[in-house]
Design a protein around this motif. Structure first.
Motif, PDB file in Angstrom:
ATOM      1  N   GLU A  12      26.969  53.076  30.787  1.00 33.87           N
ATOM      2  CA  GLU A  12      26.507  52.841  32.168  1.00 33.87           C
ATOM      3  C   GLU A  12      27.371  53.192  33.054  1.00 33.87           C
ATOM      4  O   GLU A  12      28.639  53.113  33.108  1.00 33.87           O
ATOM      5  N   ASN A  16      23.931  53.672  37.863  1.00 34.65           N
ATOM      6  CA  ASN A  16      22.917  53.038  37.249  1.00 34.65           C
ATOM      7  C   ASN A  16      22.753  51.407  37.757  1.00 34.65           C
ATOM      8  O   ASN A  16      21.724  50.927  37.765  1.00 34.65           O
ATOM      9  N   THR A  17      23.869  50.933  37.889  1.00 40.09           N
ATOM     10  CA  THR A  17      24.068  49.423  38.205  1.00 40.09           C
ATOM     11  C   THR A  17      23.081  49.251  39.506  1.00 40.09           C
ATOM     12  O   THR A  17      22.585  48.321  40.099  1.00 40.09           O
ATOM     13  N   GLY A  33      30.264  50.449  30.977  1.00 40.02           N
ATOM     14  CA  GLY A  33      30.032  51.625  30.416  1.00 40.02           C
ATOM     15  C   GLY A  33      31.174  52.174  29.473  1.00 40.02           C
ATOM     16  O   GLY A  33      30.996  52.919  28.502  1.00 40.02           O
ATOM     17  N   SER A 178      22.093  53.085  27.036  1.00 45.36           N
ATOM     18  CA  SER A 178      23.243  53.524  27.183  1.00 45.36           C
ATOM     19  C   SER A 178      24.153  53.572  25.948  1.00 45.36           C
ATOM     20  O   SER A 178      24.107  52.565  25.248  1.00 45.36           O
TER      21      SER A 178
END
Length: 204
Positions: A12, A16-17, A33, A178
């Motif tokens: 991650e 992405n967030t 991540g 992920s």
């Protein structure tokens, strides 16, 4: 004797967030991540790897470096393992891109086989370069175990090729988690998917 390819998506990232499109642009792994990559490393710790390949994007390289654990291996960086290039869409939210290019955005998601955009890489081009890269790696490492760190859409397109799924159906399966793991076995030029997008190492 078989060749085994362990295929994964990077951990991650910050974007992405934030739900921003990355493509060839990049953002670092989040703490989560990094944890995902470490969990992947633990899962792979008893597998003898002959090589580790990664997309040249830093988020993939960082994932690969963590996943390799204590192995004395150099992560081999490969441009053709990069994500689809989103061109002018990169660094922007889905809402922003849909507002700026409503028709193209709709085609991208509803009729991907018909999608065309001057700055966004075509699905077919991504699939072709991914397949070419994987075939070169297979040829380079007969009867060996290889880890390959790549990206969500790039990996989807690769698996669609091996599973003979048409481009129009690329979105028929959920997004790839992920650091999920896919194992592809190659024997006598035949490809078998042993497992796909497996996340059991993330459940601990």
């Amino acid at each position: 004797m078989s060749t085994h390819l362990y295929l994964t998506r990077h951990g991650e990232t910050v974007w992405n967030t934030q739900k921003l499109m990355q493509g060839w642009k990049d953002s670092p792994l989040t703490d989560n991540g990094i944890k995902q990559a470490s969990q992947l490393s633990q899962r792979l710790c008893n597998i003898t790897l002959s090589a580790i390949y990664s997309s040249t994007s830093n988020r993939a390289v960082q994932t690969a470096e963590i996943a390799k654990g204590e192995r004395i291996l150099e992560v081999i960086k490969y441009d053709d393992l990069r994500e689809i290039s989103f061109g002018k869409w990169e660094g922007k939210s889905a809402e922003n891109n849909e507002k700026e290019n409503p028709e193209e955005w709709k085609t991208f998601w509803e009729a991907p086989h018909l999608f065309r955009n001057e700055s966004v890489e075509s699905f077919l081009k991504v699939q072709e370069r991914m397949v070419d890269a994987i075939n070169k790696i297979i040829k380079q490492h007969p009867f060996e175990n290889v880890l390959i760190v790549t990206h969500s859409i790039a990996l989807k397109l690769l698996m669609d090729y091996f599973e003979k799924n048409e481009l129009k159906n690329i979105w028929s399966t959920p997004a790839i988690p992920s650091t999920s793991l896919t194992l592809l076995e190659i024997k006598n030029n035949e490809h078998e998917v042993i497992y796909k997008y497996d996340t059991k190492h993330l459940e601990s």
